[in-house]
Design a protein around this motif. Sequence first.
Motif, PDB file in Angstrom:
ATOM      1  N   GLU A 218      -7.100   3.200  -5.914  1.00 19.28           N
ATOM      2  CA  GLU A 218      -6.572   1.921  -6.424  1.00 19.28           C
ATOM      3  C   GLU A 218      -6.045   0.908  -5.560  1.00 19.28           C
ATOM      4  O   GLU A 218      -6.199  -0.335  -6.342  1.00 19.28           O
ATOM      5  CB  GLU A 218      -4.925   2.606  -6.762  1.00 19.28           C
ATOM      6  CG  GLU A 218      -3.875   1.857  -7.767  1.00 19.28           C
ATOM      7  CD  GLU A 218      -2.501   2.344  -7.933  1.00 19.28           C
ATOM      8  OE1 GLU A 218      -1.808   1.563  -8.222  1.00 19.28           O
ATOM      9  OE2 GLU A 218      -2.556   3.450  -8.224  1.00 19.28           O
TER      10      GLU A 218
ATOM     11  N   ALA B  23      -7.602  -2.935  -6.627  1.00 18.68           N
ATOM     12  CA  ALA B  23      -6.599  -4.091  -6.587  1.00 18.68           C
ATOM     13  C   ALA B  23      -6.913  -5.086  -5.579  1.00 18.68           C
ATOM     14  O   ALA B  23      -6.988  -6.538  -5.863  1.00 18.68           O
ATOM     15  CB  ALA B  23      -4.991  -3.624  -5.981  1.00 18.68           C
TER      16      ALA B  23
ATOM     17  N   LEU C  63      -1.257  -2.150 -10.971  1.00 19.04           N
ATOM     18  CA  LEU C  63      -1.839  -1.767  -9.949  1.00 19.04           C
ATOM     19  C   LEU C  63      -1.041  -2.151  -8.469  1.00 19.04           C
ATOM     20  O   LEU C  63      -0.730  -3.459  -8.418  1.00 19.04           O
ATOM     21  CB  LEU C  63      -3.456  -2.155  -9.568  1.00 19.04           C
ATOM     22  CG  LEU C  63      -4.196  -1.764 -10.710  1.00 19.04           C
ATOM     23  CD1 LEU C  63      -5.626  -2.169 -10.454  1.00 19.04           C
ATOM     24  CD2 LEU C  63      -4.210  -0.094 -11.030  1.00 19.04           C
ATOM     25  N   THR C  64      -1.018  -1.157  -7.634  1.00 20.27           N
ATOM     26  CA  THR C  64      -0.182  -1.684  -6.326  1.00 20.27           C
ATOM     27  C   THR C  64      -1.131  -0.923  -5.198  1.00 20.27           C
ATOM     28  O   THR C  64      -1.990  -0.240  -5.462  1.00 20.27           O
ATOM     29  CB  THR C  64       1.121  -0.838  -6.176  1.00 20.27           C
ATOM     30  OG1 THR C  64       0.916   0.506  -6.399  1.00 20.27           O
ATOM     31  CG2 THR C  64       2.094  -1.470  -7.453  1.00 20.27           C
ATOM     32  N   SER C  65      -0.825  -1.702  -3.832  1.00 20.46           N
ATOM     33  CA  SER C  65      -1.649  -1.186  -2.694  1.00 20.46           C
ATOM     34  C   SER C  65      -0.691  -1.651  -1.583  1.00 20.46           C
ATOM     35  O   SER C  65      -0.336  -2.799  -1.469  1.00 20.46           O
ATOM     36  CB  SER C  65      -3.031  -1.721  -2.501  1.00 20.46           C
ATOM     37  OG  SER C  65      -3.608  -1.734  -1.530  1.00 20.46           O
TER      38      SER C  65
ATOM     39  N   SER D  19      -4.134  -7.359 -10.841  1.00 20.44           N
ATOM     40  CA  SER D  19      -3.540  -6.296 -10.429  1.00 20.44           C
ATOM     41  C   SER D  19      -2.243  -6.090 -10.898  1.00 20.44           C
ATOM     42  O   SER D  19      -1.815  -5.009 -11.517  1.00 20.44           O
ATOM     43  CB  SER D  19      -3.571  -6.184  -8.933  1.00 20.44           C
ATOM     44  OG  SER D  19      -4.706  -6.179  -8.231  1.00 20.44           O
TER      45      SER D  19
ATOM     46  N   LYS E 278      -4.128 -10.582  -7.012  1.00 15.57           N
ATOM     47  CA  LYS E 278      -2.764 -10.567  -7.385  1.00 15.57           C
ATOM     48  C   LYS E 278      -2.513 -10.415  -9.109  1.00 15.57           C
ATOM     49  O   LYS E 278      -1.788  -9.606  -9.485  1.00 15.57           O
ATOM     50  CB  LYS E 278      -1.810 -11.759  -6.717  1.00 15.57           C
ATOM     51  CG  LYS E 278      -0.288 -11.314  -7.050  1.00 15.57           C
ATOM     52  CD  LYS E 278       0.393 -12.568  -6.098  1.00 15.57           C
ATOM     53  CE  LYS E 278       1.908 -12.720  -6.762  1.00 15.57           C
ATOM     54  NZ  LYS E 278       2.464 -13.875  -6.059  1.00 15.57           N
TER      55      LYS E 278
END
Length: 360
Positions: A285, A289, A302-304, A297, A294
């Motif tokens: 993920e 991303a 989506l997060t990271s 995502s 930014k």
Amino acid sequence: MGKLHLYTDSLFDTLRDRQDDLADCAVLSLIKHPDWIKLINSWQTIPDDSPSDFDTDLVRFFEFYKQKETSTEPGTLKNGQRFFAENGQLYTAMLGLYSLPYCYAFADGAEVLVRSKRIIDSIGERLGETGSFVMEIFKPGAFTSERSAFLVCAKVRLIHAFSRYFISHYAKDWDNAYGKPVNQEDMLGTNLAFSQIVLRGLLKLGISLTEAQHQAILAYWKWIGELIGIDVNIWPETSKEAFELDKLIRKRHIRASEAGQKLIGALLNYYRKTIPDPILIDQIEGIVAFFLGKDASKALNLTSNRLIQGDLLGLVLKLNGQKNRRTKNTYVNLKRNLDQQQIQQFGRLMIIKLPEIARS
């Protein structure tokens, strides 16, 4: 004069109402004559003469490709195929990790994709077909000594037209605010995802590209774009034009949507089940991303929490692709590896086929 003056909201608003009349008329013929679909699926190349029972619209469709066979640009084709032969391993990786997720972030276009059950329920097969399409169009000698590439492009163009037909006739929940399904703007955006966005992904991995290489890939996808029904009068010729075209489409269409988030969820779940490298699985993920940036995502939720270094990721992808190989990364080696993966996973090679319809 360049293309920058064309990249305006007013023009692109009109593109959302434009589709592909040549292919749409051909599909109406195929809907009426399902046996013709089976016949086309049995071809290896487009025959020199269309079957005598084909109607005018279908003959006209395939005549377009016969005419294109006489107007190939050998220099353009060789440059694009050379670039792919040298970078195919990472090129195909970018399609899966960047290009496809990028398309999902475009809310209106995602509404078409999510209505295909195969993309959600049989995503591996759909990815395999996409990979087969890319390998076919970049095959050394494609469109010159290898005529099968014309048929593959014709099938993809007809598949797009089938999607338009089925959505317009059977998708009762289609909102006209999405624009017409598989319209010219969305097709331009997809073509950019398979060219400009791939090159941007390579840059994120720390790979240097010259303007000549950038223009070679744009020229190659201009050729492909025309073969799959795109109005290439709008297609960018330089990296600056490609940047501005992508910027305009991003501004117009990247936003959160249930369709896009459903698509990315299915894609990530598939990767978690099939990617053999535990490092890539653990960070999949975050890797997606990293490429998307930014805004896209955020649209896909989506997060990271991990800092990913592009050059190290590029090394991991290269090493992962080189496992079980002793020879240089060439088209032949990449094709052999992808074929082996498909046979192992699906028991067969994935090929582009028109949807066959039972006669009522």
